[in-house]
Design a protein around this motif. Sequence first.
Motif, PDB file in Angstrom:
ATOM      1  N   UNK A  67      67.038  30.967  37.907  1.00 56.14           N
ATOM      2  CA  UNK A  67      68.488  30.862  38.140  1.00 56.14           C
ATOM      3  C   UNK A  67      68.820  31.232  39.586  1.00 56.14           C
ATOM      4  N   UNK A  68      69.756  30.494  40.162  1.00 53.99           N
ATOM      5  CA  UNK A  68      70.298  30.817  41.477  1.00 53.99           C
ATOM      6  C   UNK A  68      71.816  30.815  41.371  1.00 53.99           C
ATOM      7  N   UNK A  69      72.458  31.470  42.336  1.00 59.50           N
ATOM      8  CA  UNK A  69      73.905  31.682  42.214  1.00 59.50           C
ATOM      9  C   UNK A  69      74.635  31.338  43.511  1.00 59.50           C
ATOM     10  N   UNK A  70      75.741  30.638  43.347  1.00 55.87           N
ATOM     11  CA  UNK A  70      76.739  30.483  44.411  1.00 55.87           C
ATOM     12  C   UNK A  70      78.047  31.033  43.858  1.00 55.87           C
ATOM     13  N   UNK A  88      87.853  39.320  46.578  1.00 53.97           N
ATOM     14  CA  UNK A  88      86.818  40.188  45.993  1.00 53.97           C
ATOM     15  C   UNK A  88      85.834  39.334  45.196  1.00 53.97           C
ATOM     16  N   UNK A  89      84.965  38.575  45.879  1.00 53.52           N
ATOM     17  CA  UNK A  89      84.010  37.741  45.117  1.00 53.52           C
ATOM     18  C   UNK A  89      83.069  38.605  44.286  1.00 53.52           C
ATOM     19  N   UNK A 116      68.708  34.124  47.443  1.00 55.77           N
ATOM     20  CA  UNK A 116      69.841  35.030  47.612  1.00 55.77           C
ATOM     21  C   UNK A 116      71.127  34.361  47.115  1.00 55.77           C
ATOM     22  N   UNK A 117      71.988  35.164  46.508  1.00 59.68           N
ATOM     23  CA  UNK A 117      73.299  34.646  46.118  1.00 59.68           C
ATOM     24  C   UNK A 117      74.055  34.176  47.364  1.00 59.68           C
ATOM     25  N   UNK A 118      74.591  32.968  47.284  1.00 62.35           N
ATOM     26  CA  UNK A 118      75.441  32.448  48.366  1.00 62.35           C
ATOM     27  C   UNK A 118      76.870  32.880  48.063  1.00 62.35           C
ATOM     28  N   UNK A 119      77.467  33.603  48.990  1.00 55.95           N
ATOM     29  CA  UNK A 119      78.839  34.068  48.785  1.00 55.95           C
ATOM     30  C   UNK A 119      79.788  33.323  49.711  1.00 55.95           C
ATOM     31  N   UNK A 120      80.797  32.714  49.122  1.00 59.34           N
ATOM     32  CA  UNK A 120      81.831  31.997  49.880  1.00 59.34           C
ATOM     33  C   UNK A 120      83.121  32.801  49.775  1.00 59.34           C
ATOM     34  N   UNK A 121      83.804  32.933  50.878  1.00 58.10           N
ATOM     35  CA  UNK A 121      85.141  33.537  50.815  1.00 58.10           C
ATOM     36  C   UNK A 121      86.154  32.432  51.054  1.00 58.10           C
ATOM     37  N   UNK A 122      86.689  31.934  50.000  1.00 59.61           N
ATOM     38  CA  UNK A 122      87.700  30.866  49.989  1.00 59.61           C
ATOM     39  C   UNK A 122      87.084  29.487  50.221  1.00 59.61           C
ATOM     40  N   UNK A 123      86.605  29.230  51.447  1.00 55.68           N
ATOM     41  CA  UNK A 123      86.069  27.911  51.761  1.00 55.68           C
ATOM     42  C   UNK A 123      84.766  28.060  52.532  1.00 55.68           C
ATOM     43  N   UNK A 124      83.871  27.099  52.335  1.00 54.46           N
ATOM     44  CA  UNK A 124      82.593  27.138  53.021  1.00 54.46           C
ATOM     45  C   UNK A 124      82.763  26.981  54.525  1.00 54.46           C
TER      46      UNK A 124
END
Length: 400
Positions: free
Chosen positions: A341-344, A350-351, A372-380
């Motif tokens: 499993x991978x995560x975006x 507060x993601x 690694x989890x890819x974390x987006x804040x609002x928009x890529x």
Amino acid sequence: MHNVRKLTDDLTWIGGSDRKIQRFENVYKLNSGMNYNSYFLDCGATVLIDTVDREVEDVFADNLEYCLKGRKLDYVIVQHMEPDHSATLAGVLDANPDAKIIVNAKTLQFISQFFPGRDYSARAVTVKDGDELELGSHKFKFIFAPMVHWPEVMFSFDETEGTLFSADAFGSYGAINGSVFADGKDFDRELLDEARRYYTNIVGKYGMQTTMALNKVSAYDIKMICPLHSYVWRKDIDRIINCYKTWGSYTPEVKGVFILQGSIYGHTANAAEVLMTELDRRGIESVILDASVTDISDIIAMAFKYSNIVIATATYNNGIYSPVEHALTEIAAHGICGRSFSVIENGTWAPSAGKAVLASVEGLKNCKVCGQTVTIKSAGNGDTRLSIASLADAIKEDME
Ligand code: FEO
């Protein structure tokens, strides 16, 4: 009006198709209705193998009457008590009071539960796993297959003709079109996807029990498989049996990526599409399903099909976006194991969805986290693109 199909000199298909039904078990979408198989064996004795769903009761009654031709019904073999096969059982038994019922002890218990006030125990021939019975000129062996898909399920092997009556196993969704035999269809194009979607959603949780049942019948010289749903298998039987071996052992069919995305305003969906492009650049097959608009049965089927699963989800109520959360619950409930499993994740202030996804993956047997989890804040942005590329690299490495 009767509508039967001859399968062998002695065996006749007497089921029916319901082309109106929209959801199987009132849960899983149906693209082209559903069919319910029942079989009549005319072999010195008159033998009925299972009954049908209430929706096709009328044609089934005409079919049985046509096959009996005024004779008494001698035996009813009951392989499975779920009402899509047994809703019409009491009617048949009451109309044929001399018919013996071939059951196991659990089946007899379920008959009394589904038909309160009726007692058929005096007519029961109760079999144990591996028992053999001669019915007219045919010899049957009964093979218990508990949890494929209920605990009372048993297969019946007609040793005389090499026919395996397999209850729910080897069935599929959909009404029958054209021939009753599967060999009239293109396996990969017309049968595989629906057979997978049927198995994984109905029996997927019980892979171990499915594998045990397959092992039991592996020694038999099977010439034809007659399931309770969909087409009869008489050629290339190994193809569907091998599918069941794969699905039952939770082995991915494809080294590739199933991207399940849940997106509110499109930014998480955009990230999922970018990942798909990056995977394609690396020669990796992938598919995206949108959790908000996709039937859960398709999501479960893809989780079984692919080796890697990417969960791309918005944060919602400080957790996982609810359609994705529901899908993850269903994936876990269907026993998925042995996947990467991978995560975006996405969240404006507060993601936190990623942490919750990883916690739910921890509960899945033999599953691991990839990249690694890819974390987006609002928009890529540019950093997101780099993170997604790194994730694609990690997935490629995971597959090697
Ligand atoms: Fe087709 Fe489990 O019933």
